[in-house]
Design an enzyme around this catalytic site. Structure first.
Site, PDB file in Angstrom:
ATOM      1  NE  ARG A  97      -3.863  -2.399   2.068  1.00  9.89           N
ATOM      2  CZ  ARG A  97      -3.796  -3.692   1.755  1.00  9.89           C
ATOM      3  NH1 ARG A  97      -2.598  -4.274   1.600  1.00  9.89           N
ATOM      4  NH2 ARG A  97      -4.903  -4.403   1.596  1.00  9.89           N
ATOM      5  NE  ARG A 154      -4.341 -16.111  -5.210  1.00 11.45           N
ATOM      6  CZ  ARG A 154      -3.605 -15.362  -4.397  1.00 11.45           C
ATOM      7  NH1 ARG A 154      -2.321 -15.179  -4.653  1.00 11.45           N
ATOM      8  NH2 ARG A 154      -4.151 -14.793  -3.342  1.00 11.45           N
ATOM      9  CD  GLN A 177      -5.799  -9.776  -1.844  1.00 14.30           C
ATOM     10  OE1 GLN A 177      -6.350 -10.227  -2.840  1.00 14.30           O
ATOM     11  NE2 GLN A 177      -4.686 -10.291  -1.364  1.00 14.30           N
ATOM     12  CG  ASP A 197      -2.476 -13.908   4.949  1.00 20.22           C
ATOM     13  OD1 ASP A 197      -3.125 -14.558   4.106  1.00 20.22           O
ATOM     14  OD2 ASP A 197      -2.225 -12.696   4.824  1.00 20.22           O
ATOM     15  NE  ARG A 200       0.819 -15.486   4.120  1.00 16.61           N
ATOM     16  CZ  ARG A 200       1.631 -14.544   4.589  1.00 16.61           C
ATOM     17  NH1 ARG A 200       2.502 -14.844   5.537  1.00 16.61           N
ATOM     18  NH2 ARG A 200       1.571 -13.305   4.112  1.00 16.61           N
TER      19      ARG A 200
END
EC number: 2.5.1.19
Length: 444
Positions: free
Chosen positions: A34, A131, A178, A326, A399
């Site tokens: 950002r 995605r 998002q 996450d 992750r």
């Protein structure tokens, strides 16, 4: 022992005997994205200290350089951006490549949609091209955006013809930072007011930073609605990026499950919309203390001291999920080492991340001996069963890779992890830091 073959991208890990020392957590990925974007859209100069140097922010920087922003070489000390102004992005000569970063692509769509008279093509790597983008494309089209692409414009590559937008009130079916951020960024150039209402509060970094840069933002916590008034003028700022609590979570779990461990994690962002994992681990019995709590550039941060502890199972669901989405892969690791049963629900969003994270963790933890049941929207893990080393795979997901490294530290015997290098996407120094803390030679 920790050995890494860069030629085959295979990491071999042995159980740890204790993790001690201090760790500086890399800059928050969400805030880094950002800051790069708003600095590029602002008038004047923006400076960023503590920027994450992972592959995802590098993708964002490359895209906005192609759009005309003057961004200095990326480093964690100080990045300088000379912005072009809110509606003044240039039409690039080539396709904009977001790499593996869903944040880059989704937020950028909101920015590009209002750049009247200019054409843009955007894409990503193989994972990102699979995605779903419909969750942002649909409301952008309601605002008047012209976006085309595969599967009706729901999959990248996508084409955007910048044009005039009108504010809408969008009621998002999912709590997604998002989606919210994409529409707020589009709303900066829209006529009237753009409002986004969520079923639960998602992370609020965009709202905080937009306000700091001069946008007219209103937040109503009771109705979970955020509004932005079009026509704002953004002005360059000094941004200090705190450590990423999503990255800190790997160490919080690792120390909790490895006996005789104690770590001090410095300068970790403690935004209340991001600390769900911290609260869950404390509920599970983790020994975590917050020290030196303070605020910097509108974001709370502090140091976290964590010690080994006996964990117990719990339920993770509902409004908690957006605050730790996450961290669920590494919380699944904590659950495998906890006494009792841990249930994770309302997390179907994880099926459309860089990998199907629910399926990936169920599959790989099962290979290590864990008892894991998979739901459409979550997992049930029966903890307290000793894990053993095994051959596991990262599914090319950063992750998942780091979560499995943590699991290996507490398992019996050696674990072989394929695809470890993807950890660099969000935590470039994770493997070297793990090497240092385990006093293991790193062999390539």
């Amino acid at each position: 022992m920790l050995t890494h073959s860069s030629a085959t991208d295979i990491l071999t890990l042995s159980p740890a005997k204790g993790l001690r020392g201090q760790v500086s957590i890399p800059g928050d990925k969400s805030i880094s994205h950002r800051a790069l974007m708003l600095g590029s859209l602002a008038e004047g100069e923006t400076t960023i200290q503590g920027l994450l140097l992972g592959e995802d922010p590098r993708s964002t920087a490359a895209c906005f350089r192609a759009l005309g922003a003057d961004i200095s070489e990326l480093n964690s000390e100080c990045v300088r951006i000379r912005g072009v102004g809110l509606g003044q992005l240039q039409e690039p000569a080539d396709v904009l490549d977001a790499g593996n970063s869903g944040t880059t692509l989704r937020l950028m769509l909101g920015i590009l949609a209002g750049q009247a008279g200019r054409f843009f093509a955007v894409t990503g790597d193989r994972s990102l091209r699979s995605r779903p983008m419909g969750r942002v494309v649909e409301p952008l089209r309601q605002m008047g955006a012209s976006i085309w692409g595969r599967a009706g414009g729901t999959l990248a590559p996508l084409a955007v013809q910048g044009g005039s937008l009108k504010g809408i009130h969008y009621r998002s079916p999912v709590a997604s930072a998002q989606v919210k951020s994409c529409l707020l960024l589009a709303g900066l150039l829209a006529e009237g007011t753009t409002q986004v209402t969520e079923p639960a509060l998602s992370r609020d970094h965009s709202e905080r930073m937009l306000r700091a840069f001069g946008a007219n933002i209103q937040v109503d916590p009771e109705t979970k609605t955020v509004a932005v008034v079009g026509g704002s003028r953004l002005v360059g700022q000094r941004v200090q990026v705190p450590g990423d609590i999503s990255s800190a979570a790997f160490w919080l779990v690792a120390v909790s499950i490895v006996p005789e461990s104690e770590l001090l994690l410095r300068d970790v962002g403690l935004n209340p919309t991001r600390t769900g994992a911290l609260r869950v681990l404390q509920e599970m019995g983790a020994d975590i203390q917050i020290e030196n709590l303070r605020e910097m550039a509108g974001e709370p941060l502090g140091d976290l001291r964590v010690r080994s502890a006996r964990l117990r199972g719990c339920t993770i669901a509902g409004d908690l999920i957006p605050t730790l989405i996450d961290e669920i892969p590494v919380l699944a690791v904590a659950a495998a080492f906890a006494e009792g049963i841990t249930v994770i629900r309302d997390a179907a969003e994880l099926r459309v991340k860089e990998s199907d994270r629910l399926s990936a963790m169920a599959q790989e933890l099962s290979r290590m001996g864990a008892q894991v049941a998979e739901y459409p929207d979550g997992l049930e893990i029966k903890g307290g069963i000793p894990l053993h080393g095994a051959e596991v795979d990262s599914h090319e997901d950063h992750r998942i890779a780091m979560s499995l490294m943590v699991a290996a530290l507490g398992a019996q015997g050696s674990t072989l992890l394929r695809g470890a290098d993807c950890a660099r996407i969000s935590y470039p120094d994770f493997i070297p830091t793990l090497q240092r803390l385990t006093a293991s030679p790193l062999e390539s």
